[in-house]
Design a protein around this motif. Structure first.
Motif, mmCIF file in Angstrom:
data_model
loop_
_atom_site.group_PDB
_atom_site.id
_atom_site.type_symbol
_atom_site.label_atom_id
_atom_site.label_comp_id
_atom_site.label_asym_id
_atom_site.label_seq_id
_atom_site.Cartn_x
_atom_site.Cartn_y
_atom_site.Cartn_z
ATOM 1 N N UNK A 133 41.572 40.880 33.420
ATOM 2 C CA UNK A 133 42.548 41.659 34.189
ATOM 3 C C UNK A 133 41.921 42.792 34.997
ATOM 4 N N UNK A 134 40.604 42.917 34.969
ATOM 5 C CA UNK A 134 39.965 44.021 35.698
ATOM 6 C C UNK A 134 38.850 43.493 36.603
ATOM 7 N N UNK A 135 37.659 43.317 36.064
ATOM 8 C CA UNK A 135 36.532 42.930 36.913
ATOM 9 C C UNK A 135 36.766 41.568 37.571
ATOM 10 N N UNK A 136 37.301 40.598 36.806
ATOM 11 C CA UNK A 136 37.516 39.268 37.371
ATOM 12 C C UNK A 136 38.643 39.281 38.401
ATOM 13 N N UNK A 137 39.706 40.028 38.118
ATOM 14 C CA UNK A 137 40.847 40.070 39.033
ATOM 15 C C UNK A 137 40.452 40.687 40.370
ATOM 16 N N UNK A 138 39.719 41.795 40.321
ATOM 17 C CA UNK A 138 39.327 42.459 41.572
ATOM 18 C C UNK A 138 38.354 41.599 42.376
ATOM 19 N N UNK A 139 37.375 41.013 41.690
ATOM 20 C CA UNK A 139 36.381 40.222 42.421
ATOM 21 C C UNK A 139 36.987 38.951 42.998
#
Length: 468
Positions: A133-139
């Protein structure tokens, strides 16, 4: 099909969307008279592709119901893997919450942040969910924009500004939880350091998040639909689903003027309206209403208010959030109510908040004000479901006003689950949700009571950080 493209500033015009539910748009009368005016996001984009309504019986592998961020992302990621996919939308692409929200890219799963994930999961599970929900979502958003050459007004980094000295403790604990889960994109700032970013005396410090940021949500939504079309996907607008029936040879999706036979799966990406198609399943959400405005070009240069051009959220119970947008305008939003406010009440409330945060603005006019509808779960996390007998049916709702980036990531997770490429979606379904009998009818009563209770608690313990 054309990509979403920005105009120089805005074009005051009627919306291409049909007015739906209690969602309304207001434009300053000095800008013209419109039957249903376009909001800021639509006004800042050139006229875009319209898709025909379904008017025949058709077949495909997967039907995606709902043309918001979740539906468009799921359809895109299915089509990229060669799945014959049809996307249907009852209004226009991005006409509901996905194209009307504040545009914040914040990490977390709705209102679950790193601390909540640590509390509910093992370390490895919490770490996996947080990065999903953070690094993967933004990238993923950045990767999609690169793959399809999309301009989305994507800006990196944001600030959470503390309205009470005690809130710095909560922000520090949140940053510490994120570091514990292996993600270090945060920096705590004191009052004077924060003032270098936000020229307001209201704050006592804050948190700089270099992972998040903000985006033009309607451009993102249209960009996902563009990508889906480029992959050969079919989109039908003005096509509302009336019923879903699972049979031995597939799932039959009935609309006003045609039936779609889904040979393999259905995805219900209709957020707060999904209860209409989930009659045999527990109701876990209640609706609530949110509000956004955009000013006319300001008298002061935006850099005099936001020198580093970073979007800001605060930690008050009724959160304020704001950022600079085109031609020296300020986009400002906040509040969440169980009954929908009208345009006059919303205009006065948001104008008052702007003047409270930036009293140095002597002359402020609002050009656009609009409402949005979202939904709450009891525990604050998104409700992700997979059910069906012979064929999988997916449904996701309960965004609680947060989740632009995560919605896109979950769309990919649904596609991967369907294809057997990952069990990310299974991870989401492990979160348990409480049934809310009569929740939709009681929202105008329940939400004010809950807010009052939280408000009293905040008065008794103002250093405890609780944002609604």
């Amino acid at each position: 099909m054309m990509k979403p493209k920005f105009v120089d500033d805005v074009e005051y015009k009627n919306s291409v969307n049909a007015q739906s539910g209690k969602e309304w748009n207001w434009v300053n009368p000095s800008r013209g008279s419109f039957e249903f005016p376009a909001n800021y996001y639509e006004s800042s984009l050139e006229a875009w592709q319209a898709f025909d309504a379904l008017n025949a019986d058709i077949e495909c592998d997967v039907v995606v119901i709902g043309g918001g961020l979740l539906g468009a992302s799921t359809a895109l990621h299915l089509a990229e893997q060669g799945v014959d996919t049809v996307l249907v939308e009852k209004n226009r692409i991005g006409s509901a919450a996905s194209g009307r929200n504040g545009g914040q890219l914040t990490p977390g799963l709705a209102r679950w942040e790193a601390g909540e994930m640590i509390e509910h999961f093992s370390y490895e599970e919490a770490k996996r969910l947080w990065h999903f929900t953070s690094t993967e979502a933004m990238s993923l958003i950045d990767q999609i924009a690169q793959n399809y050459d999309l301009e989305l007004q994507r800006k990196h980094q944001h600030i959470t500004a503390a309205v009470h000295p005690g809130h710095l403790v909560g922000l520090t604990e949140g940053a510490d939880a994120r570091k514990y889960l292996g993600e270090d994109h945060t920096q705590i700032m004191g009052k004077h350091e924060l003032f270098e970013h936000v020229k307001s005396e209201n704050y006592y410090g804050g948190l700089l998040d270099t992972l998040g940021g903000h985006i033009h949500p309607l451009a993102l939504n249209r960009g996902l639909a563009y990508g889906f079309s480029q992959q050969g996907g079919k989109i039908y607008e003005q096509t509302e689903v009336q019923s879903i029936q699972e049979r031995a040879d597939g799932i039959y999706v009935t609309t006003a003027n045609g039936v779609i036979k889904a040979r393999k799966s259905v995805v219900m990406a209709v957020h707060h309206a999904s209860f209409k198609l989930l009659e045999d399943h527990k109701q876990t959400t209640i609706p609530f209403y949110t509000y956004v405005c955009t000013t006319a070009p300001l008298e002061l240069d935006l850099k005099a208010l936001l020198p580093t051009d970073l979007p800001v959220y605060d930690t008050q119970f009724q959160i304020d959030y704001y950022r600079g947008v085109s031609k020296n305008r300020l986009l400002f939003g906040g509040e969440g109510t169980g009954s929908c406010w009208d345009a006059v009440q919303t205009h006065d409330y948001l104008l008052g908040r702007i003047q409270h945060v930036f009293p140095q603005l002597k002359q402020v006019e609002l050009d656009f004000v609009w409402s949005g509808t979202t939904d709450l779960t009891v525990n604050g996390a998104t409700d992700s479901r997979k059910f069906g007998n012979q064929y999988p049916i997916y449904a996701v709702h309960g965004w609680s006003g947060h989740g632009v980036a995560q919605t896109v990531r979950i769309g990919k997770a649904i596609a991967n689950d369907f294809l057997g490429l990952s069990d990310d979606f299974k991870m989401l379904t492990k979160i348990q949700h409480m049934n809310i009998p009569m929740g939709r009818a009681l929202a105008p009563i329940v939400i004010p009571i809950a807010k009052s209770m939280y408000g009293i608690g905040a008065m008794m313990n103002p250093g405890k950080m609780v944002s609604f």
